[in-house]
Design a protein around this motif. Structure first.
Motif, PDB file in Angstrom:
ATOM      1  N   TRP A  27       0.809  -1.216   0.000  1.00  0.00           N
ATOM      2  CA  TRP A  27       0.000   0.000   0.000  1.00  0.00           C
ATOM      3  C   TRP A  27       0.846   1.272   0.000  1.00  0.00           C
ATOM      4  CZ3 TRP A  27      -1.359  -3.823   3.802  1.00  0.00           C
ATOM      5  CH2 TRP A  27      -0.514  -3.831   4.917  1.00  0.00           C
ATOM      6  N   SER A  28       0.171   2.392  -0.262  1.00  0.00           N
ATOM      7  CA  SER A  28       0.789   3.720  -0.186  1.00  0.00           C
ATOM      8  C   SER A  28       0.345   4.375   1.117  1.00  0.00           C
ATOM      9  CB  SER A  28       0.362   4.580  -1.385  1.00  0.00           C
ATOM     10  OG  SER A  28       0.746   5.926  -1.179  1.00  0.00           O
ATOM     11  N   LEU A  29       1.222   4.386   2.116  1.00  0.00           N
ATOM     12  CA  LEU A  29       0.875   4.977   3.406  1.00  0.00           C
ATOM     13  C   LEU A  29       0.635   6.482   3.288  1.00  0.00           C
ATOM     14  CD1 LEU A  29       3.247   3.145   5.919  1.00  0.00           C
ATOM     15  CD2 LEU A  29       0.766   2.913   5.697  1.00  0.00           C
ATOM     16  N   GLU A  30       1.280   7.110   2.322  1.00  0.00           N
ATOM     17  CA  GLU A  30       1.090   8.552   2.121  1.00  0.00           C
ATOM     18  C   GLU A  30      -0.385   8.882   1.920  1.00  0.00           C
ATOM     19  OE1 GLU A  30       1.983  11.935  -1.321  1.00  0.00           O
ATOM     20  OE2 GLU A  30       2.950   9.951  -1.422  1.00  0.00           O
ATOM     21  N   HIS A  31      -1.052   8.123   1.072  1.00  0.00           N
ATOM     22  CA  HIS A  31      -2.458   8.404   0.774  1.00  0.00           C
ATOM     23  C   HIS A  31      -3.379   7.947   1.908  1.00  0.00           C
ATOM     24  CE1 HIS A  31      -1.338   9.797  -3.125  1.00  0.00           C
ATOM     25  NE2 HIS A  31      -0.829   8.638  -3.495  1.00  0.00           N
ATOM     26  N   VAL A  32      -3.010   6.901   2.604  1.00  0.00           N
ATOM     27  CA  VAL A  32      -3.806   6.453   3.747  1.00  0.00           C
ATOM     28  C   VAL A  32      -3.768   7.498   4.859  1.00  0.00           C
ATOM     29  CG1 VAL A  32      -4.038   4.702   5.550  1.00  0.00           C
ATOM     30  CG2 VAL A  32      -3.498   4.010   3.208  1.00  0.00           C
ATOM     31  N   LYS A  33      -2.601   8.089   5.103  1.00  0.00           N
ATOM     32  CA  LYS A  33      -2.462   9.110   6.149  1.00  0.00           C
ATOM     33  C   LYS A  33      -3.300  10.345   5.840  1.00  0.00           C
ATOM     34  CE  LYS A  33       2.224   7.766   7.585  1.00  0.00           C
ATOM     35  NZ  LYS A  33       3.665   8.154   7.568  1.00  0.00           N
ATOM     36  N   ILE A  34      -3.497  10.634   4.563  1.00  0.00           N
ATOM     37  CA  ILE A  34      -4.304  11.791   4.174  1.00  0.00           C
ATOM     38  C   ILE A  34      -5.790  11.501   4.341  1.00  0.00           C
ATOM     39  CG2 ILE A  34      -5.039  13.188   2.191  1.00  0.00           C
ATOM     40  CD1 ILE A  34      -2.149  12.996   1.165  1.00  0.00           C
ATOM     41  N   THR A  35      -6.227  10.344   3.897  1.00  0.00           N
ATOM     42  CA  THR A  35      -7.665  10.060   3.820  1.00  0.00           C
ATOM     43  C   THR A  35      -8.263   9.449   5.083  1.00  0.00           C
ATOM     44  OG1 THR A  35      -7.125   7.919   2.794  1.00  0.00           O
ATOM     45  CG2 THR A  35      -7.618   9.765   1.321  1.00  0.00           C
ATOM     46  N   LEU A  36      -7.502   8.651   5.814  1.00  0.00           N
ATOM     47  CA  LEU A  36      -8.090   7.876   6.908  1.00  0.00           C
ATOM     48  C   LEU A  36      -8.598   8.724   8.075  1.00  0.00           C
ATOM     49  CD1 LEU A  36      -8.870   5.153   7.991  1.00  0.00           C
ATOM     50  CD2 LEU A  36      -6.540   4.853   8.848  1.00  0.00           C
ATOM     51  N   PRO A  37      -7.845   9.719   8.584  1.00  0.00           N
ATOM     52  CA  PRO A  37      -8.399  10.520   9.693  1.00  0.00           C
ATOM     53  C   PRO A  37      -9.727  11.175   9.331  1.00  0.00           C
ATOM     54  CG  PRO A  37      -6.048  10.915   9.461  1.00  0.00           C
ATOM     55  CD  PRO A  37      -6.466  10.121   8.256  1.00  0.00           C
ATOM     56  N   ALA A  38      -9.833  11.691   8.111  1.00  0.00           N
ATOM     57  CA  ALA A  38     -11.086  12.300   7.672  1.00  0.00           C
ATOM     58  C   ALA A  38     -12.194  11.256   7.573  1.00  0.00           C
ATOM     59  CB  ALA A  38     -10.882  12.992   6.324  1.00  0.00           C
ATOM     60  N   ALA A  39     -11.841  10.047   7.152  1.00  0.00           N
ATOM     61  CA  ALA A  39     -12.834   8.978   7.052  1.00  0.00           C
ATOM     62  C   ALA A  39     -13.381   8.601   8.426  1.00  0.00           C
ATOM     63  CB  ALA A  39     -12.214   7.755   6.380  1.00  0.00           C
ATOM     64  N   ILE A  40     -12.518   8.575   9.429  1.00  0.00           N
ATOM     65  CA  ILE A  40     -12.974   8.276  10.790  1.00  0.00           C
ATOM     66  C   ILE A  40     -13.966   9.338  11.255  1.00  0.00           C
ATOM     67  CG2 ILE A  40     -12.251   8.038  13.193  1.00  0.00           C
ATOM     68  CD1 ILE A  40     -11.473   5.689  11.343  1.00  0.00           C
ATOM     69  N   LEU A  41     -13.672  10.607  10.941  1.00  0.00           N
ATOM     70  CA  LEU A  41     -14.607  11.681  11.278  1.00  0.00           C
ATOM     71  C   LEU A  41     -15.931  11.488  10.545  1.00  0.00           C
ATOM     72  CD1 LEU A  41     -15.252  14.364  12.651  1.00  0.00           C
ATOM     73  CD2 LEU A  41     -14.160  15.534  10.721  1.00  0.00           C
ATOM     74  N   GLY A  42     -15.875  11.118   9.272  1.00  0.00           N
ATOM     75  CA  GLY A  42     -17.091  10.864   8.514  1.00  0.00           C
ATOM     76  C   GLY A  42     -17.900   9.715   9.090  1.00  0.00           C
ATOM     77  N   THR A  43     -17.210   8.703   9.582  1.00  0.00           N
ATOM     78  CA  THR A  43     -17.887   7.569  10.213  1.00  0.00           C
ATOM     79  C   THR A  43     -18.621   8.010  11.470  1.00  0.00           C
ATOM     80  OG1 THR A  43     -16.212   6.039   9.366  1.00  0.00           O
ATOM     81  CG2 THR A  43     -17.527   5.292  11.233  1.00  0.00           C
ATOM     82  N   ILE A  44     -17.992   8.873  12.262  1.00  0.00           N
ATOM     83  CA  ILE A  44     -18.627   9.377  13.490  1.00  0.00           C
ATOM     84  C   ILE A  44     -19.872  10.190  13.153  1.00  0.00           C
ATOM     85  CG2 ILE A  44     -18.309  10.930  15.450  1.00  0.00           C
ATOM     86  CD1 ILE A  44     -15.326  10.096  15.419  1.00  0.00           C
ATOM     87  N   VAL A  45     -19.777  11.036  12.125  1.00  0.00           N
ATOM     88  CA  VAL A  45     -20.950  11.808  11.692  1.00  0.00           C
ATOM     89  C   VAL A  45     -22.056  10.860  11.231  1.00  0.00           C
ATOM     90  CG1 VAL A  45     -21.804  13.442   9.969  1.00  0.00           C
ATOM     91  CG2 VAL A  45     -19.601  13.849  11.085  1.00  0.00           C
TER      92      VAL A  45
END
Length: 250
Positions: free
Chosen positions: A69-87
Motif C-alpha cells: 500500500w501507499s501509506l502517504e495516501h492512507v495518512k491523508i484520507t483515513l483521519p477524515a474517514a474516521i470523522l465521517g464515520t462518526i458523523v
C-alpha cells in the motif's frame, strides 16, 4: 431477513461480488452489495449483516496485499474517514429505509453513468491534493457507515493518483480495514450487531473466503474489461430500481 430463496440467492451474489472486488478484481464494485440485498430487505439490515463479513474479508485481503500500500495516501484520507464515520453514526437514526434506498440508488446510477460517459474527468486536470483527499476520505467514511458504499468517493481521490493496480488495491484494502473495524463499535451501540444478524454473517463467511480467493486469482490473471461492463450495467439497473422504490416511500 425473511429466509426466502430469493433473499438468500441475492445475499450470496452480493457477498460474492464484494469479496471478488476486495480480492482485487472489479475495482470499487463492492458497493453493489447493499443495493442488491436491499431489493429484498431493509438497507440497514443489509448493512448490519454485511459488516462482520466485510471485516473478515478485510483480514483475508490484507494478507494477500500486505505491505504493497501507499501509506502517504492512507495518512491523508483515513483521519477524515474516521470523522465521517462518526458523523454517520450520529445521523444514522434519522434516516429511514426509503431515504437510504433513494440515496444508494442515486450513488449507484451516478457511478455507473460516470463510468460510461466520464463527466468527472473534465474536472480532474491534475492529481488531487491533500485537501481533496481529506474531503473524499470524509465522504467515503460517511457513506461507508450508512451503506458500505465508501468505494466510489475514495476512488475519486485515488484513481487520478495513477498508482499501479496492486498498490491501488492494497491502499484501498488498508483504508477500509481500518474504517470497517472502527464501524463495529457504533454499529454495536446502535443495536445492529445482534445475535440474529451475526448468525447470518457467520453462515456467509465460507462464501466470503471463496470470493476473496477468486478476486486475488483474477487480479493476477484476467482483464477487468468484461467484468466492468456487466457489473456496471447491473449496478445501473439496481440503482434505478432502488431510486424508484425509495421515491415512492417519500
Amino acid at each position: 431477513m425473511d429466509g426466502s430463496l430469493q433473499t438468500w440467492l441475492l445475499t450470496l451474489v452480493a457477498v460474492m461480488i464484494v469479496g471478488i472486488s476486495k480480492g482485487g478484481f472489479g475495482g470499487g464494485l463492492g458497493m453493489l452489495a447493499v443495493p442488491i440485498m436491499a431489493l429484498t430487505m431493509p438497507p440497514l439490515l443489509a448493512a448490519a449483516i454485511l459488516l462482520p463479513v466485510l471485516c473478515a474479508m478485510d483480514l483475508m485481503a490484507m494478507r494477500a496485499y500486505w505491505g504493497r500500500w501507499s501509506l502517504e495516501h492512507v495518512k491523508i484520507t483515513l483521519p477524515a474517514a474516521i470523522l465521517g464515520t462518526i458523523v454517520g453514526a450520529f445521523t444514522f437514526q434519522y434516516l429511514n429505509a426509503d431515504h437510504i434506498r433513494f440515496v444508494i440508488g442515486v450513488i449507484s446510477t451516478g457511478f455507473a453513468l460516470n463510468s460510461w460517459f466520464k463527466p468527472a474527468q473534465r474536472w480532474i486536470k491534475h492529481k488531487p491534493g491533500a485537501k481533496a483527499g481529506r474531503f473524499w476520505g470524509f465522504t467515503s467514511g460517511l457513506t461507508s457507515f450508512v451503506s458500505h458504499t465508501g468505494g466510489p468517493p475514495l476512488s475519486v481521490y485515488l484513481l487520478p493518483q495513477q498508482l499501479d493496480k496492486t498498490t491501488l488495491q492494497a491502499t484501498t484494502v488498508l483504508f477500509f480495514t481500518a474504517v470497517n473495524y472502527f464501524k463495529l463499535l457504533p454499529y454495536a451501540l446502535l443495536g445492529q450487531l445482534n445475535f440474529a444478524n451475526l448468525k447470518i454473517s457467520l453462515l456467509l463467511l465460507p462464501i466470503a473466503a471463496l470470493a476473496i480467493g477468486m478476486g486475488v486469482y483474477l487480479h493476477k490473471r484476467v482483464s477487468d474489461k468484461l467484468f466492468y461492463q456487466i457489473t456496471y450495467l447491473v449496478l445501473f439497473i439496481t440503482g434505478l430500481k432502488l431510486m424508484i422504490d425509495g421515491w415512492q416511500g417519500f
